[in-house]
Scaffold this motif. Structure first.
Motif, PDB file in Angstrom:
ATOM      1  N   PRO A   1      30.330  46.165  42.796  1.00 30.27           N
ATOM      2  CA  PRO A   1      30.010  47.066  43.897  1.00 30.27           C
ATOM      3  C   PRO A   1      30.117  48.521  43.460  1.00 30.27           C
ATOM      4  O   PRO A   1      30.826  48.839  42.507  1.00 30.27           O
ATOM      5  CB  PRO A   1      31.089  46.735  44.929  1.00 30.27           C
ATOM      6  CG  PRO A   1      32.262  46.330  44.104  1.00 30.27           C
ATOM      7  CD  PRO A   1      31.682  45.606  42.918  1.00 30.27           C
TER       8      PRO A   1
ATOM      9  N   HIS B   1      31.491  52.166  43.552  1.00 28.30           N
ATOM     10  CA  HIS B   1      32.850  52.639  43.828  1.00 28.30           C
ATOM     11  C   HIS B   1      32.886  54.127  43.494  1.00 28.30           C
ATOM     12  O   HIS B   1      32.612  54.520  42.363  1.00 28.30           O
ATOM     13  CB  HIS B   1      33.859  51.868  42.971  1.00 28.30           C
ATOM     14  CG  HIS B   1      35.270  52.237  43.241  1.00 28.30           C
ATOM     15  ND1 HIS B   1      35.992  51.717  44.278  1.00 28.30           N
ATOM     16  CD2 HIS B   1      36.093  53.103  42.609  1.00 28.30           C
ATOM     17  CE1 HIS B   1      37.202  52.232  44.277  1.00 28.30           C
ATOM     18  NE2 HIS B   1      37.285  53.088  43.267  1.00 28.30           N
TER      19      HIS B   1
ATOM     20  N   THR C   1      34.851  51.850  48.256  1.00 28.68           N
ATOM     21  CA  THR C   1      34.295  50.665  47.609  1.00 28.68           C
ATOM     22  C   THR C   1      33.202  50.099  48.502  1.00 28.68           C
ATOM     23  O   THR C   1      33.463  49.767  49.663  1.00 28.68           O
ATOM     24  CB  THR C   1      35.375  49.587  47.386  1.00 28.68           C
ATOM     25  OG1 THR C   1      36.431  50.158  46.605  1.00 28.68           O
ATOM     26  CG2 THR C   1      34.811  48.372  46.679  1.00 28.68           C
TER      27      THR C   1
ATOM     28  N   ILE D   1      30.981  47.493  50.193  1.00 32.06           N
ATOM     29  CA  ILE D   1      31.141  46.079  50.530  1.00 32.06           C
ATOM     30  C   ILE D   1      29.746  45.480  50.708  1.00 32.06           C
ATOM     31  O   ILE D   1      28.928  46.003  51.471  1.00 32.06           O
ATOM     32  CB  ILE D   1      31.976  45.897  51.817  1.00 32.06           C
ATOM     33  CG1 ILE D   1      33.320  46.624  51.692  1.00 32.06           C
ATOM     34  CG2 ILE D   1      32.170  44.425  52.135  1.00 32.06           C
ATOM     35  CD1 ILE D   1      34.212  46.165  50.561  1.00 32.06           C
ATOM     36  N   THR D   2      29.492  44.408  49.984  1.00 33.01           N
ATOM     37  CA  THR D   2      28.211  43.706  50.059  1.00 33.01           C
ATOM     38  C   THR D   2      28.490  42.219  50.264  1.00 33.01           C
ATOM     39  O   THR D   2      29.642  41.797  50.312  1.00 33.01           O
ATOM     40  CB  THR D   2      27.404  43.905  48.757  1.00 33.01           C
ATOM     41  OG1 THR D   2      28.114  43.277  47.688  1.00 33.01           O
ATOM     42  CG2 THR D   2      27.183  45.375  48.441  1.00 33.01           C
TER      43      THR D   2
ATOM     44  N   GLU E   1      28.137  40.077  48.085  1.00 30.78           N
ATOM     45  CA  GLU E   1      28.708  39.586  46.831  1.00 30.78           C
ATOM     46  C   GLU E   1      30.214  39.846  46.708  1.00 30.78           C
ATOM     47  O   GLU E   1      30.887  39.203  45.932  1.00 30.78           O
ATOM     48  CB  GLU E   1      27.991  40.202  45.626  1.00 30.78           C
ATOM     49  CG  GLU E   1      26.589  39.683  45.406  1.00 30.78           C
ATOM     50  CD  GLU E   1      25.574  40.347  46.325  1.00 30.78           C
ATOM     51  OE1 GLU E   1      25.751  41.537  46.685  1.00 30.78           O
ATOM     52  OE2 GLU E   1      24.602  39.669  46.706  1.00 30.78           O
ATOM     53  N   ASN E   2      30.750  40.823  47.427  1.00 30.00           N
ATOM     54  CA  ASN E   2      32.171  41.154  47.285  1.00 30.00           C
ATOM     55  C   ASN E   2      32.875  41.353  48.629  1.00 30.00           C
ATOM     56  O   ASN E   2      33.603  42.318  48.817  1.00 30.00           O
ATOM     57  CB  ASN E   2      32.351  42.418  46.425  1.00 30.00           C
ATOM     58  CG  ASN E   2      31.891  43.673  47.142  1.00 30.00           C
ATOM     59  OD1 ASN E   2      30.902  43.672  47.847  1.00 30.00           O
ATOM     60  ND2 ASN E   2      32.632  44.747  46.962  1.00 30.00           N
TER      61      ASN E   2
ATOM     62  N   TYR F   1      35.466  40.091  49.709  1.00 28.97           N
ATOM     63  CA  TYR F   1      36.919  40.049  49.498  1.00 28.97           C
ATOM     64  C   TYR F   1      37.517  41.413  49.186  1.00 28.97           C
ATOM     65  O   TYR F   1      38.724  41.590  49.243  1.00 28.97           O
ATOM     66  CB  TYR F   1      37.249  39.069  48.361  1.00 28.97           C
ATOM     67  CG  TYR F   1      36.363  39.263  47.156  1.00 28.97           C
ATOM     68  CD1 TYR F   1      36.623  40.260  46.223  1.00 28.97           C
ATOM     69  CD2 TYR F   1      35.236  38.474  46.973  1.00 28.97           C
ATOM     70  CE1 TYR F   1      35.797  40.465  45.142  1.00 28.97           C
ATOM     71  CE2 TYR F   1      34.405  38.665  45.884  1.00 28.97           C
ATOM     72  CZ  TYR F   1      34.695  39.651  44.974  1.00 28.97           C
ATOM     73  OH  TYR F   1      33.865  39.859  43.911  1.00 28.97           O
ATOM     74  N   ASP F   2      36.700  42.414  48.880  1.00 30.51           N
ATOM     75  CA  ASP F   2      37.198  43.765  48.626  1.00 30.51           C
ATOM     76  C   ASP F   2      37.446  44.547  49.909  1.00 30.51           C
ATOM     77  O   ASP F   2      37.927  45.667  49.873  1.00 30.51           O
ATOM     78  CB  ASP F   2      36.200  44.557  47.765  1.00 30.51           C
ATOM     79  CG  ASP F   2      36.184  44.106  46.317  1.00 30.51           C
ATOM     80  OD1 ASP F   2      37.183  43.498  45.873  1.00 30.51           O
ATOM     81  OD2 ASP F   2      35.177  44.356  45.629  1.00 30.51           O
TER      82      ASP F   2
END
Length: 158
Positions: free
Chosen positions: A13, A15, A32, A34-35, A37-38, A40-41
């Protein structure tokens, strides 16, 4: 104008980090992206059916002292700040988020303050009249501390 250091320039992602100093203490605000794909971030756990932005990006925001990052003591409060320094720190964070919003086409920010006192301060800053078009949703999981800030770009208005 704030400089945003692009930490993941060629990958996902995205950042970005912006740095500032108040009363001799160095801080950084991290964004960060957030997509799908991530997820969890993200600081927030979204309820079923939550609507994500169609017109802008989604970023998770954190800020802390650079010393805390280096010493691995996340969100430890800076000690012995002079009177008014805390307000100056939050005004810097507010300015940086506003500039980030403008520069990166952000529709949704998520953040989870370290404690409820800081959450109250965020909510007061966001609901000022000068922030027309912004909405905040508070009390998301984990522990009711996560929050969502929707910008006018979320609604396709900007």
């Amino acid at each position: 104008m704030t400089y945003f250091d692009e930490c993941a320039e060629y990958g996902l992602p995205r950042h970005q980090v912006a740095r500032f100093t108040v009363a001799g203490v160095n801080y950084e605000v991290s964004f960060t992206q957030i997509t799908h794909e991530n997820p969890y971030d993200c600081a927030a756990l979204f309820p079923e059916g939550f609507t994500f932005p169609l017109y802008g990006h989604h970023y998770d925001v954190t800020f802390d002292t650079i010393a805390n990052r280096i010493n691995k003591t996340p969100f430890k409060r800076a000690e012995e700040l002079p009177t008014g320094a805390g307000c100056r720190v939050l005004k810097c964070v507010e300015r940086i988020i506003t500039e980030h919003y403008t520069h990166f086409n952000v529709g949704l920010y998520t953040f989870a303050p370290a404690d409820h006192k800081l959450l109250n301060i965020y909510c007061r800053l966001i609901t000022k009249k000068k922030h027309k078009g912004l909405t905040i949703e508070v009390g998301l999981e984990p522990n009711g501390r996560a929050n969502v800030l929707r910008t006018p770009k979320f609604w396709g208005l900007a």
